[in-house]
Design an enzyme around this catalytic site. Structure first.
Site, PDB file in Angstrom:
ATOM      1  N   GLY A 120       0.778  -1.273   0.050  1.00  0.00           N
ATOM      2  CA  GLY A 120      -0.137   0.033  -0.039  1.00  0.00           C
ATOM      3  C   GLY A 120       0.922   1.096  -0.027  1.00  0.00           C
ATOM      4  O   GLY A 120       0.458   2.257   0.831  1.00  0.00           O
ATOM      5  N   ALA A 121       1.796   1.200  -0.767  1.00  0.00           N
ATOM      6  CA  ALA A 121       3.122   2.320  -0.683  1.00  0.00           C
ATOM      7  C   ALA A 121       2.812   3.172  -1.729  1.00  0.00           C
ATOM      8  O   ALA A 121       3.645   3.872  -2.007  1.00  0.00           O
ATOM      9  CB  ALA A 121       4.387   1.574  -0.547  1.00  0.00           C
ATOM     10  N   ARG A 129       0.808   5.746  -1.800  1.00  0.00           N
ATOM     11  CA  ARG A 129       0.525   7.132  -1.306  1.00  0.00           C
ATOM     12  C   ARG A 129       0.439   7.022   0.222  1.00  0.00           C
ATOM     13  O   ARG A 129       0.258   6.133   0.754  1.00  0.00           O
ATOM     14  CB  ARG A 129      -0.661   7.606  -1.992  1.00  0.00           C
ATOM     15  CG  ARG A 129      -1.938   6.503  -1.846  1.00  0.00           C
ATOM     16  CD  ARG A 129      -2.905   7.041  -2.365  1.00  0.00           C
ATOM     17  NE  ARG A 129      -3.188   7.108  -3.931  1.00  0.00           N
ATOM     18  CZ  ARG A 129      -3.347   5.929  -4.510  1.00  0.00           C
ATOM     19  NH1 ARG A 129      -3.417   4.856  -3.960  1.00  0.00           N
ATOM     20  NH2 ARG A 129      -2.742   5.964  -5.894  1.00  0.00           N
ATOM     21  N   VAL A 149      -2.626  -7.987  -2.517  1.00  0.00           N
ATOM     22  CA  VAL A 149      -2.188  -8.773  -1.481  1.00  0.00           C
ATOM     23  C   VAL A 149      -3.185  -9.865  -0.983  1.00  0.00           C
ATOM     24  O   VAL A 149      -2.794 -10.507  -0.156  1.00  0.00           O
ATOM     25  CB  VAL A 149      -1.669  -7.612  -0.062  1.00  0.00           C
ATOM     26  CG1 VAL A 149      -0.583  -6.930  -0.634  1.00  0.00           C
ATOM     27  CG2 VAL A 149      -3.224  -6.889   0.188  1.00  0.00           C
ATOM     28  N   SER A 184      -4.562  -0.127  14.287  1.00  0.00           N
ATOM     29  CA  SER A 184      -5.193   1.362  14.063  1.00  0.00           C
ATOM     30  C   SER A 184      -5.993   1.508  15.392  1.00  0.00           C
ATOM     31  O   SER A 184      -6.350   0.496  16.072  1.00  0.00           O
ATOM     32  CB  SER A 184      -6.301   1.233  12.907  1.00  0.00           C
ATOM     33  OG  SER A 184      -7.271   2.478  13.277  1.00  0.00           O
ATOM     34  N   TYR A 241     -13.498  -2.844   9.597  1.00  0.00           N
ATOM     35  CA  TYR A 241     -12.128  -2.259   9.756  1.00  0.00           C
ATOM     36  C   TYR A 241     -11.618  -2.397  11.324  1.00  0.00           C
ATOM     37  O   TYR A 241     -10.489  -2.886  11.411  1.00  0.00           O
ATOM     38  CB  TYR A 241     -12.141  -0.845   9.641  1.00  0.00           C
ATOM     39  CG  TYR A 241     -10.937   0.069   9.245  1.00  0.00           C
ATOM     40  CD1 TYR A 241     -10.188  -0.152   8.253  1.00  0.00           C
ATOM     41  CD2 TYR A 241     -10.491   0.782  10.671  1.00  0.00           C
ATOM     42  CE1 TYR A 241      -9.028   0.576   8.171  1.00  0.00           C
ATOM     43  CE2 TYR A 241      -9.354   1.400  10.224  1.00  0.00           C
ATOM     44  CZ  TYR A 241      -8.513   1.279   9.186  1.00  0.00           C
ATOM     45  OH  TYR A 241      -7.580   2.006   8.908  1.00  0.00           O
ATOM     46  N   ALA A 291     -10.612  -6.290  11.779  1.00  0.00           N
ATOM     47  CA  ALA A 291      -9.443  -6.385  11.028  1.00  0.00           C
ATOM     48  C   ALA A 291      -8.209  -5.843  11.796  1.00  0.00           C
ATOM     49  O   ALA A 291      -7.116  -6.595  11.852  1.00  0.00           O
ATOM     50  CB  ALA A 291      -9.403  -5.777   9.569  1.00  0.00           C
ATOM     51  N   LYS A 292      -8.343  -4.647  12.306  1.00  0.00           N
ATOM     52  CA  LYS A 292      -7.330  -3.991  12.827  1.00  0.00           C
ATOM     53  C   LYS A 292      -6.882  -4.612  14.174  1.00  0.00           C
ATOM     54  O   LYS A 292      -5.907  -4.699  14.568  1.00  0.00           O
ATOM     55  CB  LYS A 292      -7.597  -2.580  13.086  1.00  0.00           C
ATOM     56  CG  LYS A 292      -7.367  -1.675  11.831  1.00  0.00           C
ATOM     57  CD  LYS A 292      -6.221  -1.961  10.818  1.00  0.00           C
ATOM     58  CE  LYS A 292      -5.951  -0.933   9.816  1.00  0.00           C
ATOM     59  NZ  LYS A 292      -4.757  -1.351   9.163  1.00  0.00           N
TER      60      LYS A 292
END
Length: 252
Positions: A12-13, A15, A63, A141, A153, A156-157
């Site tokens: 995810g690089a 940005r 991924v 997160s 989310y 997942a985190k």
């Protein structure tokens, strides 16, 4: 083996936080594979690294797809050398309240974050075990503590934290560490999109967030990159299985 010879993969690089991490690791002397779903979108990050005298390549990969991950890691090993640093940063949001959330939105978020981190770590760890040295950093997160409208989310985190601690236990004997970073409010395209979704101008959104943060400002991608730099350094070899909240104040 000098750190200048290390090869890192940052997912995810293209940005945001991922780009800042990739740029920082290159400045630390690593060769960096800038990985994202769209290889073309990685060009800006790669150019910035090369302009500063660093070494980087753009790699397109999904991924959440095993064959795509295997091909990507094999390519990195061939072009840059076996990756011994992995930063699992790739992520998406599909926010909604539980009763309105679709199964597809649940699966998409869990797929990119958790399945993605699993597949990337599984593919990269063999290079770390072979080298008897490795660093894995997973992006969690503050949403892992629960956040309205983000049941997918948040799950997942939170999962990333348990995943990280287990990697630390399994891989420690090979001199491989695994840690997680849990960012708070970071100024990125993702938080700008959240502001737009709730109908608040981004500048106002950031000011509102800063009022709740003890250091009285929102975070920048570079704040996360600094922490990754430490966790992937030679000196961080006795830090493993930890979750570091980089949120401008105490969390968790």
């Amino acid at each position: 083996m000098a750190q200048a010879q290390r090869t890192a993969i940052v997912t995810g690089a293209a940005r945001g936080i991922g780009a800042a991490i990739a740029t920082r690791l290159a400045a630390d002397g690593m060769s960096v594979a800038v990985l994202d779903l769209d290889e073309g979108a990685c060009g800006g990050t790669v150019e910035k690294i090369k302009a500063a005298g660093g070494d980087a390549i753009a790699v397109g990969a999904n991924v959440a797809d095993e064959a795509s991950v295997t091909a990507a890691v094999d390519r990195v090993a061939e072009e840059l050398g076996g990756p011994t640093v992995l930063v699992n940063n790739a992520g998406i949001t599909r926010d909604n309240l539980l009763f309105k959330m679709s199964v597809d939105d649940w699966d998409a978020v869990l797929g990119v974050h958790l399945r993605g981190a699993f597949l990337m770590s599984k593919a990269a760890q063999k290079h770390m075990v072979s080298a008897e040295w490795g660093r894995i950093v997973n992006l969690s997160s503050v949403s892992a503590l629960g956040n309205r409208g983000q049941v997918n989310y948040s799950a997942a985190k939170a999962g990333m934290q348990g995943f990280t601690k287990t990697l630390a236990i399994e891989l420690g004997r090979y001199n491989v560490t695994a840690n997680a970073i849990a960012p708070g409010f970071i100024e990125t395209e993702m938080t700008a999109a959240t502001a737009e979704r709730v109908g608040v101008p981004f500048e106002d959104f950031k000011k509102m967030a800063a009022k709740e943060i003890p250091v009285a400002r929102v975070g920048q991608p570079e704040d996360i990159a600094h922490t990754v730099s430490f966790l992937t350094s030679e000196g961080a070899g006795f830090v493993s299985g930890q979750v570091i909240y980089v949120a401008g104040g105490p969390r968790a």
